[in-house]
Design an enzyme around this catalytic site. Structure first.
Site, PDB file in Angstrom:
ATOM      1  N   ASP A 288       4.313  -3.668   5.066  1.00 57.20           N
ATOM      2  CA  ASP A 288       3.051  -3.503   4.333  1.00 57.20           C
ATOM      3  C   ASP A 288       1.897  -3.140   5.267  1.00 57.20           C
ATOM      4  O   ASP A 288       0.850  -2.697   4.812  1.00 57.20           O
ATOM      5  CB  ASP A 288       2.692  -4.826   3.629  1.00 57.20           C
ATOM      6  CG  ASP A 288       2.886  -4.749   2.129  1.00 57.20           C
ATOM      7  OD1 ASP A 288       3.024  -3.627   1.614  1.00 57.20           O
ATOM      8  OD2 ASP A 288       2.875  -5.816   1.491  1.00 57.20           O
TER       9      ASP A 288
ATOM     10  N   GLN B  12       5.066  -9.454  -2.518  1.00 55.61           N
ATOM     11  CA  GLN B  12       4.358  -8.689  -3.549  1.00 55.61           C
ATOM     12  C   GLN B  12       3.134  -9.493  -4.015  1.00 55.61           C
ATOM     13  O   GLN B  12       3.268 -10.653  -4.408  1.00 55.61           O
ATOM     14  CB  GLN B  12       5.305  -8.400  -4.731  1.00 55.61           C
ATOM     15  CG  GLN B  12       4.683  -7.596  -5.850  1.00 55.61           C
ATOM     16  CD  GLN B  12       4.346  -6.149  -5.445  1.00 55.61           C
ATOM     17  OE1 GLN B  12       5.163  -5.465  -4.829  1.00 55.61           O
ATOM     18  NE2 GLN B  12       3.153  -5.699  -5.791  1.00 55.61           N
TER      19      GLN B  12
ATOM     20  N   LYS C 279       9.865   0.157  -6.138  1.00 54.80           N
ATOM     21  CA  LYS C 279      10.084   0.170  -4.689  1.00 54.80           C
ATOM     22  C   LYS C 279      11.589   0.092  -4.391  1.00 54.80           C
ATOM     23  O   LYS C 279      12.117   0.816  -3.545  1.00 54.80           O
ATOM     24  CB  LYS C 279       9.325  -0.991  -4.029  1.00 54.80           C
ATOM     25  CG  LYS C 279       7.820  -0.751  -4.019  1.00 54.80           C
ATOM     26  CD  LYS C 279       7.003  -1.983  -3.668  1.00 54.80           C
ATOM     27  CE  LYS C 279       5.507  -1.645  -3.802  1.00 54.80           C
ATOM     28  NZ  LYS C 279       4.609  -2.798  -3.607  1.00 54.80           N
TER      29      LYS C 279
END
Ligand code: NAP
Length: 292
Positions: free
Chosen positions: A128, A105, A61
């Site tokens: 997200d 995460q 990412k």
């Protein structure tokens, strides 16, 4: 099942690389435009512990953010962190005015795994797409340009659009009903006029259901689980699973080797849905940077 008569030009393997290549330049330009306005898109990734898969995902990412000109910092926190300290760290990061997007995460260590991380980060920085406000917009069927959509489902929509795979009126079966994949994908596909069946571990006669679909999306997290018996010729298969097989090799939920020759189109693992999740994350970051 309706045959896809108009799809001769679509490649058999629905790889993410051509999609990323086609979209990347636009992201670079959007990032440059933000910088001209003195906005440097900044993403903070909160990583608790040292789960090896999470380390790889977060590095990928960060790499993609930097390739398009955005900033990304991975903030590593100890696996033993208390709930109180975790919440206070996340809030501190999310409250920072110079941070445009952040996410935690997953998975989190056991002592933190009950926390609804989607509610710790404000909706406008929730890259997200887990915040209640973003989920409500998704339920309403709002345009994904007006809120931050969940990354993997939106990435799958991008893939389908890129390869010009028709959705409207199609019979789509999703296997897996998680909050991050199955449920939000069901909403996005329904919004595009697909007829969606959402299956899970208690679904009876799963092979009969998947065989009748035009498109099958697998998201259960079990290596090579979906063998040939689950599919029929002419189908499109989107494999979301990221697993390790018995030889420790990366694989999806679908037995790719045996299923691929019999279906019309299929996503590979790796090189399928995974990179599109990252593409959406970075798109969300730029969208968030533009609004703050
Ligand atoms: P999850 O939260 O563990 O959910 C798994 C779902 O699969 C559940 O709904 C479960 O049913 C269902 N399921 C499990 N075994 C089943 C079976 N034998 N038959 C039918 N349904 C079954 O998983 P997730 O977070 O959605 O992730 C799923 C997979 O996608 C994992 O491999 C993950 O690594 C991968 N993933 C990939 C990306 C990407 O970017 N490519 C992103 C996210 C996740 P119940 O609800 O009844 O338990």
């Amino acid at each position: 099942m309706l045959p896809f008569l108009t799809m001769k030009s679509i490649p058999h393997i629905l790889a993410s690389a051509p999609v990323i290549e086609a979209k990347k330049q636009k992201l670079i330009e959007q990032c440059l435009k933000l910088k001209e306005k003195k906005i440097i898109p900044s993403l903070k990734v909160i990583l608790v512990g040292d789960n090896p898969a999470s380390l790889i995902y977060t590095r990928n990412k960060k790499k993609f953010c930097e390739e398009i000109g955005a900033e990304c910092e991975i903030i590593k926190l100890p696996a033993s962190l208390s709930e109180k300290d975790f919440i206070s760290e996340v809030k501190k990061i999310a409250d920072n005015k110079l941070v445009h997007g952040c996410f935690v995460q997953l998975p989190l260590p056991t002592q933190l795994s009950h926390i609804d991380v989607g509610q710790l980060i404000p909706a406008e920085k929730d890259v997200d797409g887990f915040h209640a406000q973003n989920l409500y917009e998704l339920m309403k069927g709002a345009s994904t340009k007006s809120f931050l959509p969940p990354c993997t489902p939106k990435g799958i929509m991008t893939l389908l659009k890129f390869y010009e795979i028709p959705i409207s009126g199609k019979n789509i079966v999703i296997v897996g009903r998680s909050m991050i994949v199955g449920k939000p994908l069901m909403l996005l596909l329904t919004q595009r006029d697909a007829t969606v069946t959402l299956c899970h571990s208690k679904t009876k006669n799963l092979t009969e259901i998947t065989k009748k679909a035009d498109i099958v999306v697998t998201a259960i997290g079990r290596a090579n689980f979906f063998t040939k018996e689950y599919f029929s010729p002419g189908q499109i298969v989107i494999d979301v699973g990221i697993n390790k097989d018995k030889h420790d090799k990366l694989c999806g939920d679908v037995d790719f080797e045996n299923v691929s020759p019999m279906v019309a189109h299929i996503t590979p693992v790796p090189g399928g849905v995974g990179p599109l999740t990252i593409l959406t994350l970075v798109r969300n970051l730029l969208q968030a940077s533009n609004k703050i």
